[in-house]
Design an enzyme around this catalytic site. Sequence first.
Site, short mmCIF file in Angstrom:
data_model
loop_
_atom_site.label_atom_id
_atom_site.label_comp_id
_atom_site.label_asym_id
_atom_site.label_seq_id
_atom_site.Cartn_x
_atom_site.Cartn_y
_atom_site.Cartn_z
N GLU A 60 0.85 -1.19 0.00
CA GLU A 60 0.00 0.00 0.00
C GLU A 60 0.89 1.24 0.00
O GLU A 60 1.97 1.25 0.60
CB GLU A 60 -0.87 -0.02 1.25
CG GLU A 60 -1.79 1.18 1.41
CD GLU A 60 -2.36 1.27 2.82
OE1 GLU A 60 -3.50 1.73 2.94
OE2 GLU A 60 -1.66 0.91 3.79
N LYS A 129 -10.26 -0.12 -0.39
CA LYS A 129 -10.07 -0.37 1.05
C LYS A 129 -11.34 -0.04 1.84
O LYS A 129 -11.84 1.09 1.81
CB LYS A 129 -8.90 0.47 1.56
CG LYS A 129 -8.51 0.21 3.01
CD LYS A 129 -7.28 1.04 3.35
CE LYS A 129 -6.78 0.76 4.76
NZ LYS A 129 -5.56 1.56 5.06
N CYS A 162 -3.92 -3.20 4.61
CA CYS A 162 -3.43 -2.61 5.86
C CYS A 162 -4.41 -2.81 7.02
O CYS A 162 -4.57 -3.91 7.53
CB CYS A 162 -3.12 -1.14 5.62
SG CYS A 162 -1.95 -0.42 6.81
#
Length: 334
Positions: A60, A129, A162
């Site tokens: 990322e 995300k 993440c």
Amino acid sequence: MSGLGGLNKSAHGVGVGLVQLQLPVVDTPAQLAAQTQRIVDLVGKARRNQAGMDIVVFPEYSLHGLSMNTDPALMCRLDGPEVRAFQAACVAHRIWGCFSIMEANPGGNPYNSGLVIDDQGAVRLYYRKLHPWVPVEPWEPGNLGVPVCDGPNGSRLALIICHDGMFPEMAREAAYKGAEIILRTAGYTAPIRHAWKITNQANAFCNLAYTASVCLSGSDGSFDSMGEGMFCNFDGTVLVEGGGRVDEIITAELRPDLVREARTGWGVENNIYQLYHRGYVAVKGGAQDCPYTYMHDMAAGRYRLPWSDEVKVKDGTGCGFAPPERHYAGGTTP
């Protein structure tokens, strides 16, 4: 698996490379173009690094750095030059790639998006995300769910980004949809080191899936990213773990066929099966007789967080996803 990182890959193996990319500084379109080329060059390094590598995974923020700059001039599009460059690199080097972009969003804040591109240049997985790292990240929450795609050599891939990996539901959703390898790309900095490791292991064990996870590495003069690419076996053990050396490619051979075997044949640690079939036949009705209130409430569309009755839910649906208002000296903050 040999423990040699895929150098002697089996017929059923999938060679994965995790790039501990140097944390970049990208504040101008010229820097964005230069960083795009740097990633393209590292796709070539991945192929030269190992002839049997099937997919190379970039962290990322590998294209944009950690500035959280939402300047429209720096935002990407699926049909933009950055994605086209990544597609061309995958074709030129005959390798799959996983890439990170900050995606323009005409209707709001940009999306933090990830792409899996195959060795023919086709986008096979497109994910936004779901869980931005509040209150640090300015990105719009994703609206594409948790996609899963067919990957190289008969594998099934998912991508979470993440902070997504801190939520057990994310990895469970990926496994429920058939993912055997869960990629996790991150820009985490060193304070997250402990949580990074234990969640990667737990996501693997609880879902009988490989996890392949990688952070940025090095410093941009403000932040220090940790690298620490790691592969976890579907029993939760760490197969390969990287350090903090920038641009190092951590490699492993993963065996999706063994994941399928475990999900089919394992008994007492087949956590996916047992969650929905309580004790196999020990309780009549299996999951229908589940003691977890949240499962019944989710099935009935009435899931509520403990504080739901104390607040007016913003979307008007009655689902309890809004936090309570808290009062501070400067005013009321949701």
